[in-house]
Design a protein around this motif. Sequence first.
Motif, mmCIF file in Angstrom:
data_model
loop_
_atom_site.group_PDB
_atom_site.id
_atom_site.type_symbol
_atom_site.label_atom_id
_atom_site.label_comp_id
_atom_site.label_asym_id
_atom_site.label_seq_id
_atom_site.Cartn_x
_atom_site.Cartn_y
_atom_site.Cartn_z
ATOM 1 N N ILE A 107 0.826 -1.223 0.000
ATOM 2 C CA ILE A 107 0.000 0.000 0.000
ATOM 3 C C ILE A 107 0.862 1.275 0.000
ATOM 4 N N PRO A 108 1.885 1.388 0.885
ATOM 5 C CA PRO A 108 2.700 2.623 0.854
ATOM 6 C C PRO A 108 3.339 2.876 -0.505
ATOM 7 N N ILE A 109 3.885 1.816 -1.117
ATOM 8 C CA ILE A 109 4.564 2.015 -2.401
ATOM 9 C C ILE A 109 3.552 2.428 -3.462
ATOM 10 N N GLN A 110 2.453 1.680 -3.533
ATOM 11 C CA GLN A 110 1.450 1.947 -4.565
ATOM 12 C C GLN A 110 0.849 3.349 -4.409
ATOM 13 N N ALA A 111 0.454 3.677 -3.179
ATOM 14 C CA ALA A 111 -0.173 4.988 -2.946
ATOM 15 C C ALA A 111 0.816 6.115 -3.225
ATOM 16 N N THR A 112 2.090 5.914 -2.860
ATOM 17 C CA THR A 112 3.074 6.980 -3.083
ATOM 18 C C THR A 112 3.375 7.148 -4.569
ATOM 19 N N ILE A 113 3.434 6.029 -5.295
ATOM 20 C CA ILE A 113 3.680 6.137 -6.745
ATOM 21 C C ILE A 113 2.551 6.941 -7.394
ATOM 22 N N PHE A 114 1.318 6.627 -7.008
ATOM 23 C CA PHE A 114 0.195 7.366 -7.593
ATOM 24 C C PHE A 114 0.195 8.826 -7.142
ATOM 25 N N SER A 115 0.607 9.060 -5.888
ATOM 26 C CA SER A 115 0.616 10.449 -5.418
ATOM 27 C C SER A 115 1.715 11.265 -6.098
ATOM 28 N N LEU A 116 2.778 10.577 -6.566
ATOM 29 C CA LEU A 116 3.836 11.289 -7.321
ATOM 30 C C LEU A 116 3.242 11.973 -8.553
ATOM 31 N N LEU A 117 2.200 11.338 -9.087
ATOM 32 C CA LEU A 117 1.584 11.882 -10.293
ATOM 33 C C LEU A 117 1.012 13.276 -10.051
ATOM 34 N N ALA A 118 0.681 13.579 -8.790
ATOM 35 C CA ALA A 118 0.149 14.918 -8.475
ATOM 36 C C ALA A 118 1.160 15.987 -8.902
ATOM 37 N N PHE A 119 2.459 15.714 -8.672
ATOM 38 C CA PHE A 119 3.501 16.679 -9.039
ATOM 39 C C PHE A 119 3.660 16.745 -10.558
ATOM 40 N N TYR A 120 3.706 15.556 -11.177
ATOM 41 C CA TYR A 120 3.975 15.529 -12.615
ATOM 42 C C TYR A 120 2.797 16.039 -13.427
ATOM 43 N N ILE A 121 1.587 15.718 -12.951
ATOM 44 C CA ILE A 121 0.391 16.148 -13.664
ATOM 45 C C ILE A 121 0.275 17.679 -13.599
ATOM 46 N N ALA A 122 0.697 18.246 -12.476
ATOM 47 C CA ALA A 122 0.630 19.706 -12.331
ATOM 48 C C ALA A 122 1.603 20.385 -13.295
ATOM 49 N N SER A 123 2.835 19.849 -13.367
ATOM 50 C CA SER A 123 3.812 20.482 -14.264
ATOM 51 C C SER A 123 3.435 20.249 -15.731
ATOM 52 N N ALA A 124 2.886 19.060 -16.029
ATOM 53 C CA ALA A 124 2.481 18.780 -17.415
ATOM 54 C C ALA A 124 1.312 19.685 -17.793
ATOM 55 N N ALA A 125 0.402 19.873 -16.846
ATOM 56 C CA ALA A 125 -0.777 20.695 -17.116
ATOM 57 C C ALA A 125 -0.358 22.143 -17.383
#
Lengths: 206, 251
Positions: A107-125
Amino acid sequence: MRRQIPLYIVLVCGIVFVIQFFIPSHESEFIFEYGQDWVMVIGILALPLGIWSYLRKTWLTAVKKPKERFFAGVSLFGFAIMMLTGLKRESLMAGSLYMELFEYVLIPIQATIFSLLAFYIASAAYRAFRARSVIATMLLGTAFIVMLRLIPLGPISDVNQALVGWILSVPNMAAKRGLLIGIGLGAIATCIKIILGIERTYLGRD
Amino acid sequence: MRKDLVWLFAGILFFGLLYLLNWGVKAISTDLLVWIGAFLTLAILSFLYQDNAFYKFAEHLFVGVSAAYWMCMGFWNTLVPNLIAKLHPPIVKGVLPAIAEKPPEYWYIIPAALGIMFLMRLSPKAPWISRWALAFIVGTTTGLNLVRYLRSDFLGQIKSTLIPVIVVENGSLSVGGSFSNIVIVVGVLCGLIYFFFSKEHKGLFGVASRVGIYILMITFGASFGYTVMARISLLVGRMRFLLGDWMGLLQ
Protein backbone atom coordinates in the motif's frame (compact mmCIF):
# COMPACT_ATOMS: atom_id res chain seq x y z
CA MET A 1 -6.58 -27.05 -37.45
CA ARG A 2 -4.36 -24.89 -35.24
CA ARG A 3 -6.22 -21.73 -36.23
CA GLN A 4 -9.60 -23.10 -37.35
CA ILE A 5 -10.67 -24.83 -34.12
CA PRO A 6 -10.17 -21.71 -31.94
CA LEU A 7 -12.19 -19.70 -34.47
CA TYR A 8 -15.06 -22.21 -34.22
CA ILE A 9 -14.87 -22.15 -30.41
CA VAL A 10 -15.15 -18.34 -30.46
CA LEU A 11 -18.06 -18.50 -32.93
CA VAL A 12 -20.02 -21.07 -30.91
CA CYS A 13 -19.32 -19.49 -27.48
CA GLY A 14 -20.09 -15.99 -28.79
CA ILE A 15 -23.41 -17.00 -30.36
CA VAL A 16 -24.44 -19.12 -27.34
CA PHE A 17 -23.76 -16.28 -24.88
CA VAL A 18 -25.64 -13.77 -27.02
CA ILE A 19 -28.62 -16.08 -27.49
CA GLN A 20 -28.87 -17.01 -23.79
CA PHE A 21 -29.77 -13.38 -23.05
CA PHE A 22 -32.69 -13.37 -25.48
CA ILE A 23 -34.16 -16.69 -24.31
CA PRO A 24 -34.64 -16.44 -20.54
CA SER A 25 -34.87 -19.93 -19.02
CA HIS A 26 -33.18 -22.15 -16.44
CA GLU A 27 -30.82 -23.38 -19.14
CA SER A 28 -29.86 -19.80 -20.07
CA GLU A 29 -29.23 -18.99 -16.43
CA PHE A 30 -27.12 -22.13 -16.09
CA ILE A 31 -25.07 -21.18 -19.16
CA PHE A 32 -24.65 -17.57 -17.98
CA GLU A 33 -23.56 -18.47 -14.43
CA TYR A 34 -21.27 -21.32 -15.42
CA GLY A 35 -19.78 -19.34 -18.32
CA GLN A 36 -18.80 -16.47 -16.06
CA ASP A 37 -17.40 -18.84 -13.42
CA TRP A 38 -15.40 -20.81 -15.95
CA VAL A 39 -13.86 -17.71 -17.50
CA MET A 40 -12.75 -16.64 -14.02
CA VAL A 41 -11.26 -20.08 -13.25
CA ILE A 42 -9.42 -20.29 -16.58
CA GLY A 43 -8.14 -16.75 -16.05
CA ILE A 44 -6.75 -17.64 -12.64
CA LEU A 45 -5.17 -20.83 -14.01
CA ALA A 46 -3.39 -18.57 -16.49
CA LEU A 47 -1.81 -16.64 -13.63
CA PRO A 48 1.08 -19.13 -13.26
CA LEU A 49 2.03 -18.23 -16.84
CA GLY A 50 2.53 -14.62 -15.80
CA ILE A 51 4.40 -15.62 -12.65
CA TRP A 52 6.63 -17.99 -14.64
CA SER A 53 7.34 -15.25 -17.13
CA TYR A 54 8.18 -12.78 -14.33
CA LEU A 55 10.46 -15.24 -12.52
CA ARG A 56 12.25 -16.24 -15.73
CA LYS A 57 12.79 -12.63 -16.80
CA THR A 58 14.02 -11.55 -13.36
CA TRP A 59 16.32 -14.57 -13.08
CA LEU A 60 17.80 -13.95 -16.52
CA THR A 61 18.30 -10.28 -15.65
CA ALA A 62 20.17 -11.31 -12.51
CA VAL A 63 22.36 -13.73 -14.45
CA LYS A 64 23.09 -11.63 -17.52
CA LYS A 65 23.22 -8.09 -16.12
CA PRO A 66 25.53 -7.80 -13.11
CA LYS A 67 24.50 -4.15 -12.62
CA GLU A 68 20.87 -5.18 -12.14
CA ARG A 69 21.61 -8.26 -10.04
CA PHE A 70 20.98 -6.66 -6.67
CA PHE A 71 17.59 -5.20 -7.64
CA ALA A 72 16.51 -8.44 -9.34
CA GLY A 73 17.40 -10.16 -6.07
CA VAL A 74 15.29 -7.65 -4.12
CA SER A 75 12.34 -8.41 -6.40
CA LEU A 76 12.74 -12.19 -6.00
CA PHE A 77 13.19 -11.80 -2.25
CA GLY A 78 9.92 -9.82 -2.00
CA PHE A 79 8.17 -12.46 -4.10
CA ALA A 80 9.46 -15.34 -1.96
CA ILE A 81 8.57 -13.67 1.36
CA MET A 82 5.05 -12.83 0.21
CA MET A 83 4.48 -16.34 -1.19
CA LEU A 84 5.69 -17.97 2.02
CA THR A 85 3.46 -15.78 4.20
CA GLY A 86 0.45 -16.45 1.98
CA LEU A 87 0.68 -20.26 1.95
CA LYS A 88 -2.18 -20.75 4.41
CA ARG A 89 -5.80 -19.70 4.06
CA GLU A 90 -5.60 -17.96 7.46
CA SER A 91 -3.02 -15.62 5.92
CA LEU A 92 -5.87 -13.70 4.33
CA MET A 93 -7.28 -12.75 7.75
CA ALA A 94 -6.55 -9.31 9.18
CA GLY A 95 -3.48 -9.22 11.40
CA SER A 96 -1.55 -12.00 9.59
CA LEU A 97 1.97 -11.24 8.37
CA TYR A 98 0.73 -11.54 4.78
CA MET A 99 -1.87 -8.80 5.30
CA GLU A 100 0.57 -6.70 7.34
CA LEU A 101 3.05 -6.83 4.48
CA PHE A 102 0.23 -5.85 2.14
CA GLU A 103 -0.57 -2.86 4.35
CA TYR A 104 2.96 -1.70 5.09
CA VAL A 105 4.83 -2.64 1.91
CA LEU A 106 2.38 -2.82 -0.98
CA ILE A 107 0.00 0.00 0.00
CA PRO A 108 2.70 2.62 0.85
CA ILE A 109 4.56 2.02 -2.40
CA GLN A 110 1.45 1.95 -4.56
CA ALA A 111 -0.17 4.99 -2.95
CA THR A 112 3.07 6.98 -3.08
CA ILE A 113 3.68 6.14 -6.75
CA PHE A 114 0.19 7.37 -7.59
CA SER A 115 0.62 10.45 -5.42
CA LEU A 116 3.84 11.29 -7.32
CA LEU A 117 1.58 11.88 -10.29
CA ALA A 118 0.15 14.92 -8.47
CA PHE A 119 3.50 16.68 -9.04
CA TYR A 120 3.97 15.53 -12.61
CA ILE A 121 0.39 16.15 -13.66
CA ALA A 122 0.63 19.71 -12.33
CA SER A 123 3.81 20.48 -14.26
CA ALA A 124 2.48 18.78 -17.41
CA ALA A 125 -0.78 20.70 -17.12
CA TYR A 126 1.10 24.00 -16.86
CA ARG A 127 2.86 23.29 -20.13
CA ALA A 128 -0.12 21.80 -21.96
CA PHE A 129 -3.12 23.79 -20.79
CA ARG A 130 -2.02 27.41 -20.87
CA ALA A 131 -5.03 29.58 -21.68
CA ARG A 132 -4.03 30.21 -25.28
CA SER A 133 -7.41 29.55 -26.87
CA VAL A 134 -11.07 29.46 -25.91
CA ILE A 135 -11.21 25.69 -25.59
CA ALA A 136 -8.00 25.54 -23.51
CA THR A 137 -9.44 28.25 -21.24
CA MET A 138 -12.69 26.29 -20.85
CA LEU A 139 -10.76 23.17 -19.89
CA LEU A 140 -8.58 25.07 -17.44
CA GLY A 141 -11.54 26.98 -15.92
CA THR A 142 -13.61 23.81 -15.42
CA ALA A 143 -10.65 21.96 -13.88
CA PHE A 144 -10.03 24.89 -11.52
CA ILE A 145 -13.68 25.06 -10.40
CA VAL A 146 -13.84 21.28 -9.84
CA MET A 147 -10.54 21.29 -7.92
CA LEU A 148 -11.81 24.04 -5.62
CA ARG A 149 -14.76 21.81 -4.77
CA LEU A 150 -12.52 18.86 -3.93
CA ILE A 151 -9.93 20.46 -1.64
CA PRO A 152 -9.45 18.44 1.57
CA LEU A 153 -11.05 21.25 3.66
CA GLY A 154 -14.33 20.85 1.75
CA PRO A 155 -16.06 23.08 -0.83
CA ILE A 156 -15.09 26.75 -0.56
CA SER A 157 -18.69 27.98 -0.96
CA ASP A 158 -22.24 26.85 -1.66
CA VAL A 159 -22.07 28.53 -5.08
CA ASN A 160 -18.99 26.52 -5.98
CA GLN A 161 -20.62 23.32 -4.77
CA ALA A 162 -23.80 23.99 -6.78
CA LEU A 163 -21.81 24.95 -9.88
CA VAL A 164 -19.67 21.78 -9.72
CA GLY A 165 -22.82 19.71 -9.20
CA TRP A 166 -24.35 21.27 -12.31
CA ILE A 167 -21.18 20.86 -14.40
CA LEU A 168 -20.93 17.19 -13.48
CA SER A 169 -24.58 16.34 -13.98
CA VAL A 170 -25.28 18.39 -17.12
CA PRO A 171 -22.50 19.28 -19.61
CA ASN A 172 -20.17 16.58 -18.29
CA MET A 173 -22.99 14.03 -18.51
CA ALA A 174 -23.89 15.18 -22.04
CA ALA A 175 -20.36 14.72 -23.38
CA LYS A 176 -19.93 11.40 -21.55
CA ARG A 177 -23.16 10.12 -23.07
CA GLY A 178 -21.93 11.06 -26.52
CA LEU A 179 -18.64 9.30 -25.85
CA LEU A 180 -20.38 6.22 -24.43
CA ILE A 181 -22.67 5.94 -27.45
CA GLY A 182 -19.57 6.02 -29.68
CA ILE A 183 -17.72 3.53 -27.48
CA GLY A 184 -20.77 1.28 -27.44
CA LEU A 185 -21.03 1.29 -31.23
CA GLY A 186 -17.31 0.58 -31.59
CA ALA A 187 -17.39 -2.21 -29.01
CA ILE A 188 -20.45 -3.85 -30.61
CA ALA A 189 -18.78 -3.75 -34.03
CA THR A 190 -15.56 -5.24 -32.58
CA CYS A 191 -17.52 -7.99 -30.78
CA ILE A 192 -19.31 -8.94 -34.02
CA LYS A 193 -15.99 -8.96 -35.90
CA ILE A 194 -14.43 -11.25 -33.28
CA ILE A 195 -17.38 -13.66 -33.21
CA LEU A 196 -17.44 -13.89 -37.01
CA GLY A 197 -13.68 -14.46 -37.14
CA ILE A 198 -12.91 -11.26 -39.06
CA GLU A 199 -10.80 -9.93 -36.17
CA ARG A 200 -8.37 -12.67 -35.15
CA THR A 201 -5.25 -10.91 -33.84
CA TYR A 202 -5.80 -12.54 -30.42
CA LEU A 203 -4.65 -15.83 -31.97
CA GLY A 204 -1.14 -14.49 -32.42
CA ARG A 205 1.30 -15.93 -34.94
CA ASP A 206 2.24 -19.55 -35.60
CA MET B 1 30.87 -1.82 -4.89
CA ARG B 2 28.74 0.59 -6.92
CA LYS B 3 28.24 4.05 -5.48
CA ASP B 4 24.43 3.98 -5.65
CA LEU B 5 24.29 0.71 -3.72
CA VAL B 6 26.64 2.12 -1.07
CA TRP B 7 24.22 5.01 -0.65
CA LEU B 8 21.30 2.60 -0.47
CA PHE B 9 22.90 0.43 2.21
CA ALA B 10 23.97 3.53 4.15
CA GLY B 11 20.40 4.82 4.00
CA ILE B 12 18.94 1.52 5.19
CA LEU B 13 21.53 1.36 7.98
CA PHE B 14 20.75 4.95 9.00
CA PHE B 15 17.03 4.19 9.07
CA GLY B 16 17.65 1.04 11.10
CA LEU B 17 19.74 2.99 13.62
CA LEU B 18 17.02 5.63 13.93
CA TYR B 19 14.55 2.84 14.64
CA LEU B 20 16.76 1.29 17.30
CA LEU B 21 17.55 4.63 18.92
CA ASN B 22 13.91 5.74 18.62
CA TRP B 23 15.22 9.10 17.35
CA GLY B 24 14.59 10.80 20.67
CA VAL B 25 10.99 11.60 19.73
CA LYS B 26 8.65 10.14 22.33
CA ALA B 27 5.63 9.86 20.07
CA ILE B 28 7.46 8.16 17.21
CA SER B 29 6.22 4.69 16.28
CA THR B 30 8.00 1.64 17.66
CA ASP B 31 6.33 -0.70 15.15
CA LEU B 32 8.92 -2.07 12.73
CA LEU B 33 6.32 -2.45 9.94
CA VAL B 34 5.39 1.25 10.23
CA TRP B 35 9.09 2.07 9.85
CA ILE B 36 9.31 -0.14 6.78
CA GLY B 37 6.24 1.63 5.34
CA ALA B 38 7.78 5.03 6.09
CA PHE B 39 11.10 4.05 4.51
CA LEU B 40 9.39 2.81 1.36
CA THR B 41 7.22 5.95 1.16
CA LEU B 42 10.30 8.18 1.40
CA ALA B 43 12.15 5.94 -1.08
CA ILE B 44 9.41 6.46 -3.68
CA LEU B 45 9.17 10.19 -2.97
CA SER B 46 12.93 10.48 -3.56
CA PHE B 47 12.15 10.04 -7.26
CA LEU B 48 11.07 13.69 -7.29
CA TYR B 49 14.76 14.56 -7.03
CA GLN B 50 15.93 12.04 -9.64
CA ASP B 51 15.96 8.32 -10.38
CA ASN B 52 18.04 6.72 -7.64
CA ALA B 53 18.84 3.45 -5.86
CA PHE B 54 16.22 3.99 -3.13
CA TYR B 55 13.48 4.35 -5.70
CA LYS B 56 14.69 1.33 -7.66
CA PHE B 57 14.83 -0.71 -4.48
CA ALA B 58 11.18 0.10 -3.62
CA GLU B 59 10.09 -0.35 -7.23
CA HIS B 60 11.63 -3.83 -7.56
CA LEU B 61 10.33 -4.88 -4.17
CA PHE B 62 6.86 -3.78 -5.24
CA VAL B 63 6.95 -5.91 -8.38
CA GLY B 64 7.89 -9.06 -6.48
CA VAL B 65 5.54 -8.52 -3.56
CA SER B 66 2.53 -7.64 -5.70
CA ALA B 67 3.08 -10.65 -8.01
CA ALA B 68 3.04 -12.99 -5.00
CA TYR B 69 0.14 -11.11 -3.40
CA TRP B 70 -2.11 -11.56 -6.43
CA MET B 71 -0.99 -15.16 -6.88
CA CYS B 72 -2.02 -16.03 -3.31
CA MET B 73 -5.24 -14.01 -3.56
CA GLY B 74 -6.16 -15.69 -6.84
CA PHE B 75 -5.47 -19.12 -5.40
CA TRP B 76 -7.37 -18.73 -2.13
CA ASN B 77 -10.22 -16.50 -3.29
CA THR B 78 -10.92 -17.88 -6.76
CA LEU B 79 -9.27 -21.21 -7.44
CA VAL B 80 -10.10 -22.90 -4.12
CA PRO B 81 -13.80 -21.93 -3.85
CA ASN B 82 -14.58 -21.94 -7.59
CA LEU B 83 -12.66 -24.96 -8.81
CA ILE B 84 -11.14 -27.19 -6.16
CA ALA B 85 -14.18 -27.00 -3.85
CA LYS B 86 -16.53 -27.66 -6.79
CA LEU B 87 -14.65 -30.73 -8.01
CA HIS B 88 -13.88 -32.32 -4.65
CA PRO B 89 -15.65 -30.51 -1.77
CA PRO B 90 -14.26 -32.58 1.15
CA ILE B 91 -10.75 -31.37 0.35
CA VAL B 92 -11.64 -27.82 1.50
CA LYS B 93 -13.29 -28.94 4.77
CA GLY B 94 -10.59 -27.29 6.83
CA VAL B 95 -10.75 -23.91 5.08
CA LEU B 96 -14.29 -23.59 3.69
CA PRO B 97 -16.57 -25.79 5.83
CA ALA B 98 -19.79 -24.36 4.32
CA ILE B 99 -18.84 -25.48 0.80
CA ALA B 100 -17.39 -28.83 1.90
CA GLU B 101 -20.85 -30.31 2.48
CA LYS B 102 -22.09 -29.61 -1.06
CA PRO B 103 -22.14 -32.32 -3.77
CA PRO B 104 -19.34 -32.17 -6.37
CA GLU B 105 -20.01 -30.43 -9.69
CA TYR B 106 -18.15 -32.33 -12.36
CA TRP B 107 -18.91 -29.69 -14.98
CA TYR B 108 -15.87 -27.90 -13.62
CA ILE B 109 -13.59 -30.48 -15.20
CA ILE B 110 -14.03 -28.45 -18.41
CA PRO B 111 -12.52 -25.16 -17.12
CA ALA B 112 -9.83 -27.19 -15.32
CA ALA B 113 -8.90 -28.85 -18.62
CA LEU B 114 -9.00 -25.52 -20.45
CA GLY B 115 -6.82 -23.96 -17.74
CA ILE B 116 -4.26 -26.73 -18.15
CA MET B 117 -4.41 -26.16 -21.93
CA PHE B 118 -3.52 -22.54 -21.23
CA LEU B 119 -0.34 -23.70 -19.50
CA MET B 120 0.60 -25.59 -22.68
CA ARG B 121 1.91 -22.24 -23.90
CA LEU B 122 5.05 -23.14 -22.00
CA SER B 123 5.40 -26.36 -23.99
CA PRO B 124 7.90 -26.02 -26.86
CA LYS B 125 6.05 -28.65 -28.94
CA ALA B 126 2.39 -27.68 -28.68
CA PRO B 127 1.94 -24.08 -27.58
CA TRP B 128 -0.96 -23.72 -30.05
CA ILE B 129 -3.21 -25.77 -27.72
CA SER B 130 -3.36 -22.77 -25.38
CA ARG B 131 -5.39 -20.99 -28.10
CA TRP B 132 -8.38 -23.24 -27.34
CA ALA B 133 -8.61 -21.92 -23.79
CA LEU B 134 -8.01 -18.39 -25.03
CA ALA B 135 -10.74 -18.86 -27.65
CA PHE B 136 -13.20 -19.95 -24.95
CA ILE B 137 -12.44 -16.83 -22.89
CA VAL B 138 -12.58 -14.54 -25.93
CA GLY B 139 -15.82 -16.08 -27.25
CA THR B 140 -17.57 -16.04 -23.89
CA THR B 141 -16.60 -12.49 -22.93
CA THR B 142 -17.36 -11.24 -26.43
CA GLY B 143 -20.85 -12.77 -26.36
CA LEU B 144 -21.57 -11.39 -22.89
CA ASN B 145 -20.13 -7.95 -23.67
CA LEU B 146 -21.96 -7.62 -26.98
CA VAL B 147 -25.29 -7.63 -25.15
CA ARG B 148 -23.96 -5.49 -22.30
CA TYR B 149 -22.62 -2.76 -24.60
CA LEU B 150 -25.79 -2.84 -26.66
CA ARG B 151 -27.98 -2.39 -23.60
CA SER B 152 -26.07 -0.05 -21.31
CA ASP B 153 -23.61 1.88 -23.49
CA PHE B 154 -25.71 2.27 -26.61
CA LEU B 155 -29.46 1.94 -26.03
CA GLY B 156 -29.27 2.97 -22.36
CA GLN B 157 -27.50 6.25 -23.16
CA ILE B 158 -29.86 7.06 -26.04
CA LYS B 159 -32.86 6.35 -23.81
CA SER B 160 -31.49 8.63 -21.07
CA THR B 161 -30.98 11.43 -23.59
CA LEU B 162 -34.54 11.34 -24.91
CA ILE B 163 -35.91 13.68 -22.25
CA PRO B 164 -38.40 16.59 -22.41
CA VAL B 165 -36.69 19.93 -23.02
CA ILE B 166 -39.55 21.86 -21.43
CA VAL B 167 -39.66 20.98 -17.76
CA VAL B 168 -42.79 21.79 -15.77
CA GLU B 169 -42.58 21.62 -11.98
CA ASN B 170 -45.59 22.17 -9.72
CA GLY B 171 -47.61 23.50 -12.65
CA SER B 172 -45.10 26.15 -13.71
CA LEU B 173 -42.19 26.24 -16.12
CA SER B 174 -38.82 25.35 -14.57
CA VAL B 175 -36.30 27.56 -16.37
CA GLY B 176 -33.27 25.90 -14.75
CA GLY B 177 -34.53 22.37 -15.40
CA SER B 178 -35.44 23.19 -19.00
CA PHE B 179 -32.04 24.81 -19.62
CA SER B 180 -30.22 21.79 -18.16
CA ASN B 181 -32.20 19.34 -20.29
CA ILE B 182 -31.59 21.44 -23.42
CA VAL B 183 -27.85 21.44 -22.64
CA ILE B 184 -27.92 17.64 -22.22
CA VAL B 185 -29.79 16.97 -25.49
CA VAL B 186 -27.83 19.53 -27.51
CA GLY B 187 -24.56 18.46 -25.84
CA VAL B 188 -25.01 14.80 -26.74
CA LEU B 189 -25.95 15.61 -30.34
CA CYS B 190 -23.11 18.10 -30.80
CA GLY B 191 -20.63 15.73 -29.14
CA LEU B 192 -21.60 13.01 -31.58
CA ILE B 193 -21.39 15.44 -34.52
CA TYR B 194 -17.82 16.35 -33.50
CA PHE B 195 -16.83 12.68 -33.90
CA PHE B 196 -18.66 12.27 -37.22
CA PHE B 197 -16.05 12.61 -39.93
CA SER B 198 -18.06 11.48 -42.98
CA LYS B 199 -19.20 15.05 -43.59
CA GLU B 200 -17.03 18.17 -43.68
CA HIS B 201 -17.39 20.32 -40.55
CA LYS B 202 -18.71 23.43 -42.32
CA GLY B 203 -21.74 25.73 -41.91
CA LEU B 204 -24.35 24.61 -39.38
CA PHE B 205 -22.64 21.24 -39.06
CA GLY B 206 -19.39 23.06 -38.25
CA VAL B 207 -21.11 25.20 -35.60
CA ALA B 208 -22.59 22.08 -33.98
CA SER B 209 -19.17 20.42 -34.08
CA ARG B 210 -17.67 23.52 -32.42
CA VAL B 211 -20.29 23.37 -29.64
CA GLY B 212 -19.47 19.65 -29.32
CA ILE B 213 -15.80 20.37 -28.64
CA TYR B 214 -16.73 22.99 -26.02
CA ILE B 215 -18.86 20.43 -24.20
CA LEU B 216 -16.07 17.85 -24.48
CA MET B 217 -13.52 20.32 -23.09
CA ILE B 218 -15.72 20.91 -20.04
CA THR B 219 -15.82 17.14 -19.48
CA PHE B 220 -12.07 16.77 -19.90
CA GLY B 221 -11.53 19.68 -17.51
CA ALA B 222 -13.78 18.06 -14.90
CA SER B 223 -12.02 14.69 -15.33
CA PHE B 224 -8.63 16.39 -15.09
CA GLY B 225 -9.66 18.22 -11.90
CA TYR B 226 -10.91 14.97 -10.39
CA THR B 227 -7.70 13.12 -11.29
CA VAL B 228 -5.46 15.81 -9.83
CA MET B 229 -7.45 15.98 -6.62
CA ALA B 230 -7.50 12.18 -6.30
CA ARG B 231 -3.69 12.22 -6.49
CA ILE B 232 -3.53 15.09 -3.99
CA SER B 233 -5.75 13.06 -1.63
CA LEU B 234 -3.31 10.15 -1.92
CA LEU B 235 -0.42 12.50 -1.20
CA VAL B 236 -2.24 13.89 1.84
CA GLY B 237 -2.80 10.28 2.97
CA ARG B 238 0.91 9.53 2.71
CA MET B 239 1.82 12.71 4.57
CA ARG B 240 -0.65 11.78 7.32
CA PHE B 241 1.01 8.36 7.50
CA LEU B 242 4.49 9.88 7.76
CA LEU B 243 3.65 12.65 10.19
CA GLY B 244 0.95 10.80 12.14
CA ASP B 245 1.39 7.02 12.16
CA TRP B 246 5.16 7.14 11.93
CA MET B 247 6.35 10.32 13.67
CA GLY B 248 3.33 10.74 15.93
CA LEU B 249 3.18 14.50 15.31
CA LEU B 250 -0.51 14.50 14.39
CA GLN B 251 -3.24 13.79 16.89
